[in-house]
Scaffold this motif. Structure first.
Motif, PDB file in Angstrom:
ATOM      1  N   SER A   1      11.155 -16.385 -14.802  1.00  0.00           N
ATOM      2  CA  SER A   1       9.692 -16.227 -15.787  1.00  0.00           C
ATOM      3  C   SER A   1       8.673 -15.940 -14.924  1.00  0.00           C
ATOM      4  N   VAL A   2       8.530 -16.949 -13.826  1.00  0.00           N
ATOM      5  CA  VAL A   2       7.223 -16.776 -13.058  1.00  0.00           C
ATOM      6  C   VAL A   2       7.105 -15.644 -12.183  1.00  0.00           C
ATOM      7  N   VAL A   3       8.310 -15.024 -11.864  1.00  0.00           N
ATOM      8  CA  VAL A   3       8.182 -13.777 -10.987  1.00  0.00           C
ATOM      9  C   VAL A   3       7.752 -12.603 -11.871  1.00  0.00           C
ATOM     10  N   SER A   4       8.461 -12.733 -13.037  1.00  0.00           N
ATOM     11  CA  SER A   4       7.690 -11.671 -14.174  1.00  0.00           C
ATOM     12  C   SER A   4       6.499 -11.783 -14.383  1.00  0.00           C
ATOM     13  N   ILE A   5       5.819 -12.995 -14.301  1.00  0.00           N
ATOM     14  CA  ILE A   5       4.172 -13.421 -14.721  1.00  0.00           C
ATOM     15  C   ILE A   5       3.766 -12.598 -13.484  1.00  0.00           C
ATOM     16  N   LEU A   6       4.086 -12.951 -12.111  1.00  0.00           N
ATOM     17  CA  LEU A   6       3.245 -12.605 -11.155  1.00  0.00           C
ATOM     18  C   LEU A   6       3.697 -11.071 -10.708  1.00  0.00           C
ATOM     19  N   SER A   7       4.803 -10.315 -11.039  1.00  0.00           N
ATOM     20  CA  SER A   7       5.010  -8.938 -10.908  1.00  0.00           C
ATOM     21  C   SER A   7       4.586  -7.896 -11.903  1.00  0.00           C
ATOM     22  N   GLY A   8       5.084  -8.233 -12.961  1.00  0.00           N
ATOM     23  CA  GLY A   8       4.683  -7.510 -14.202  1.00  0.00           C
ATOM     24  C   GLY A   8       5.864  -6.970 -14.607  1.00  0.00           C
ATOM     25  N   LEU A   9       7.074  -7.458 -13.916  1.00  0.00           N
ATOM     26  CA  LEU A   9       8.472  -6.765 -14.100  1.00  0.00           C
ATOM     27  C   LEU A   9       9.314  -7.651 -15.091  1.00  0.00           C
ATOM     28  N   LEU A  10      10.432  -7.097 -15.720  1.00  0.00           N
ATOM     29  CA  LEU A  10      11.386  -7.884 -16.341  1.00  0.00           C
ATOM     30  C   LEU A  10      12.424  -8.394 -15.282  1.00  0.00           C
ATOM     31  N   PRO A  11      13.362  -9.390 -15.561  1.00  0.00           N
ATOM     32  CA  PRO A  11      14.119  -9.915 -14.625  1.00  0.00           C
ATOM     33  C   PRO A  11      15.323  -8.997 -14.082  1.00  0.00           C
ATOM     34  N   GLU A  12      15.679  -7.969 -14.948  1.00  0.00           N
ATOM     35  CA  GLU A  12      16.385  -7.002 -14.434  1.00  0.00           C
ATOM     36  C   GLU A  12      15.727  -5.919 -13.435  1.00  0.00           C
TER      37      GLU A  12
ATOM     38  N   ARG B   1      12.077  -8.730  -0.830  1.00  0.00           N
ATOM     39  CA  ARG B   1      10.680  -8.249  -0.195  1.00  0.00           C
ATOM     40  C   ARG B   1      10.022  -6.950  -0.756  1.00  0.00           C
ATOM     41  N   SER B   2      10.886  -6.250  -1.325  1.00  0.00           N
ATOM     42  CA  SER B   2      10.586  -4.813  -1.823  1.00  0.00           C
ATOM     43  C   SER B   2       9.830  -4.842  -3.087  1.00  0.00           C
ATOM     44  N   VAL B   3       9.960  -6.192  -3.806  1.00  0.00           N
ATOM     45  CA  VAL B   3       9.258  -6.206  -5.128  1.00  0.00           C
ATOM     46  C   VAL B   3       7.806  -6.763  -4.708  1.00  0.00           C
ATOM     47  N   PRO B   4       7.051  -6.061  -5.297  1.00  0.00           N
ATOM     48  CA  PRO B   4       5.436  -6.296  -5.113  1.00  0.00           C
ATOM     49  C   PRO B   4       5.023  -7.390  -5.989  1.00  0.00           C
TER      50      PRO B   4
ATOM     51  N   VAL C   1       0.921  -1.232  -0.123  1.00  0.00           N
ATOM     52  CA  VAL C   1       0.003   0.175  -0.052  1.00  0.00           C
ATOM     53  C   VAL C   1       0.996   1.169   0.026  1.00  0.00           C
ATOM     54  N   LEU C   2       1.893   1.285   0.890  1.00  0.00           N
ATOM     55  CA  LEU C   2       2.865   2.427   0.783  1.00  0.00           C
ATOM     56  C   LEU C   2       3.546   2.538  -0.685  1.00  0.00           C
ATOM     57  N   LEU C   3       3.825   1.578  -1.182  1.00  0.00           N
ATOM     58  CA  LEU C   3       4.366   1.553  -2.496  1.00  0.00           C
ATOM     59  C   LEU C   3       3.558   2.180  -3.502  1.00  0.00           C
ATOM     60  N   LEU C   4       2.414   1.837  -3.491  1.00  0.00           N
ATOM     61  CA  LEU C   4       1.672   2.314  -4.279  1.00  0.00           C
ATOM     62  C   LEU C   4       1.288   3.814  -4.097  1.00  0.00           C
ATOM     63  N   ALA C   5       1.375   4.352  -2.982  1.00  0.00           N
ATOM     64  CA  ALA C   5       1.186   5.703  -2.441  1.00  0.00           C
ATOM     65  C   ALA C   5       2.365   6.340  -2.968  1.00  0.00           C
ATOM     66  N   LEU C   6       3.519   5.800  -2.729  1.00  0.00           N
ATOM     67  CA  LEU C   6       4.564   6.459  -3.373  1.00  0.00           C
ATOM     68  C   LEU C   6       4.806   6.712  -4.932  1.00  0.00           C
ATOM     69  N   LEU C   7       4.353   5.738  -5.533  1.00  0.00           N
ATOM     70  CA  LEU C   7       4.331   5.702  -6.883  1.00  0.00           C
ATOM     71  C   LEU C   7       3.475   6.613  -7.488  1.00  0.00           C
TER      72      LEU C   7
ATOM     73  N   GLY D   1      10.805 -18.057  -2.139  1.00  0.00           N
ATOM     74  CA  GLY D   1      10.490 -17.235  -0.838  1.00  0.00           C
ATOM     75  C   GLY D   1       9.316 -16.372  -1.023  1.00  0.00           C
ATOM     76  N   ILE D   2       8.181 -16.814  -1.860  1.00  0.00           N
ATOM     77  CA  ILE D   2       7.001 -15.933  -2.088  1.00  0.00           C
ATOM     78  C   ILE D   2       5.838 -16.681  -1.526  1.00  0.00           C
ATOM     79  N   ALA D   3       6.054 -17.680  -0.584  1.00  0.00           N
ATOM     80  CA  ALA D   3       4.703 -18.252  -0.105  1.00  0.00           C
ATOM     81  C   ALA D   3       4.160 -17.195   1.057  1.00  0.00           C
TER      82      ALA D   3
END
Length: 485
Positions: A103-114, A127-130, A31-37, A157-159
């Motif tokens: 690849s799975v983290v990209s699917i779940l986050s919308g971000l490229l690996p970089e 933990r900072s990557v939503p 929620v804080l991240l969304l507010a900052l963004l 570590g996403i459980a």
């Protein structure tokens, strides 16, 4: 195995107080991240959604081996029933990475690996990557059922980002002594939890990941073998990965038959999953997303029956199908990527997109215009390959490990050479390759090597990971993820 004899898979259903607090902290951070963004990257936030969201990912699945996408063998009749005449099929979809965790983290986050930082097996997501589960409205119950050991709680570590995370990989299968969870058991676990634990008054985000098409290609013994090839093609032993040589066949087409059987078996279980969910909750108002983490080489290029080592089309092309309320069924040819799934899910749920996410929507087609560039990579300890695709042009760069030195540049005209057999001279004048090179130089992990993996000179940096036990290394080796000692 009868359902009554299957093990209880509720290991993470009731986390302790510490886990609960971590989950709460993650949601507060999101929620804080969304507010900052700030506001959404679109002109106005989407209308509030509320239906269930079902994300189905399949390991190691090529779209051109699915009858849903035109394959001559009937490998996916159940997917055809759910998506063929009622879904949106993307015929040019790419993974972001040629290996499962990134690849799975990209699917779940919308971000490229970089951006999200996961480049290796058994590398914990920061933990900072939503993830979408952090950003969905609080009314959603979130659950995941995974069947690959590289997606377990200890591996990725996403459980704690989910209300329920089932990573019970406990079946010893196949001629390569692989530990996995077959599709039948995965479907059983998901349907049992939805029936017994899910709140019927709360919308559900459900992610189910099947591993079965991954090597070794070995469908259950009681699965009817329907595919028989004509002719033969001799096996070229040097092109077969070492783990696949344990049960080396003389005819390479036998491997293709076995791969297709695994797909057909998985398709049947996906059909059972969706039918069960429809009976339990109704799927008319749900968003259904079906895709894969990456493809698989068959009889192409330097290595057969593997993935992860390159960004060839057969390795990084994936199936992608969407079904949403009111969406017009059609086949689309726009370039899309696994990273487009997360913003599509958030839009469906009525969430304003963080500015870090690309403003796209796989349902409406928003942001998928001509000239779009898709970036893919394959990060290995020995060599990183990266590519950018624009229209029918594809630029490839090979990067020296742990550096930003580009060792080789290739260009393919995919319209004239879809099998990538005739590399052409690199075209410097275009903006797409300039952006690719700029991304390589700006990558926080030079050559795709995260800092914790960059020390030392071993060929296989998994062997330096202190979190891996001898038993885990053995299991990873059986899947082909670790070189034999």
């Amino acid at each position: 195995m009868p359902a009554a004899q299957r093990p209880d898979v509720s290991a993470h259903a009731f986390p302790g107080l510490g886990v609960v607090l971590r989950e709460l902290a993650a949601r507060v951070a999101a929620v804080l991240l969304l507010a900052l963004l700030g506001c959404s990257s679109s002109d106005s936030p989407p209308a509030p959604g509320g239906g269930d969201i079902v994300l189905i990912t399949v390991d190691t699945l090529r779209p051109d081996h699915l009858s849903l996408f035109g394959y001559e063998r009937q490998t996916s009749p159940h997917l055809e029933a759910w998506f063929g005449e009622q879904g949106i099929l993307y015929e040019r979809a790419y993974s972001t990475e040629a290996n499962t965790p990134p690849s799975v983290v990209s699917i779940l986050s919308g971000l490229l690996p970089e951006k999200h930082g996961v480049r290796r097996f058994y590398q914990l997501l920061d933990r900072s990557v939503p993830l979408v589960t952090d950003l969905l409205p609080a009314r959603y119950t979130t659950a995941a059922f995974v069947s690959n050991i590289v997606l377990t709680k200890e591996a990725l570590g996403i459980a704690s980002r989910f209300d329920h995370y089932d990573d019970e990989v406990n079946e010893h299968t196949g001629w390569r002594n692989v530990w996995e969870r077959r599709a039948e058991a995965t479907t059983d676990a998901a349907l049992r939890w939805v029936r017994d634990k899910a709140d019927p008054d709360s919308p559900l985000f459900l992610w189910v990941h099947y591993i079965d098409p991954h090597a070794p290609y070995d469908a259950p013994a009681d699965w009817p073998r329907r595919f028989r090839h004509e002719g033969s093609r001799p096996v070229v032993v040097k092109r077969i990965p070492l783990p696949m040589r344990v049960n080396l066949k003389k005819d390479a087409l036998d491997y293709v038959d076995a791969y297709d059987e695994e797909i057909a078996y998985t398709d049947a279980e996906i059909g059972r999953l969706l039918a069960g969910l429809d009976e339990l909750r109704g799927l008319d108002d749900a968003l259904l997303v079906f895709t894969a983490d990456h493809g698989e080489s068959m009889l192409e290029h330097e290595q057969w029956f593997t993935h992860g080592y390159h960004v060839y089309e057969e390795i990084v092309r994936v199936p992608l199908a969407i079904r949403a309320p009111g969406a017009k069924p059609e086949r689309r040819t726009q370039l899309v990527t696994g990273a487009d799934v997360a913003p599509t899910i958030l839009r469906f749920a009525g969430v304003a997109l963080p500015e870090e996410l690309e403003d796209v929507d796989l349902v409406s087609g928003r942001g998928l215009g001509p000239g779009r560039r898709i970036f893919v990579e394959a990060s290995q300890p020995r060599l990183q390959w990266r590519a950018v695709v624009q229209d029918r042009s594809k630029w490839l760069a090979a990067i020296r490990p742990r550096t930003r030195v580009v060792r080789r540049r290739l260009f393919y005209d995919l319209a004239a050479d879809p099998e990538e057999l005739r590399p052409l001279a690199w075209r410097d004048g275009d903006e797409a390759p300039r952006e690719l090179l700029a991304r390589i130089q700006a990558d926080p992990d030079p050559g795709g090597a995260p800092a914790q993996f960059a020390a030392g000179k071993r060929r296989d940096d998994l062997k330096r990971n202190p979190r891996l036990t001898a038993e885990t290394r053995k299991r990873l080796r059986a899947l082909g993820y670790v070189d034999p000692d």
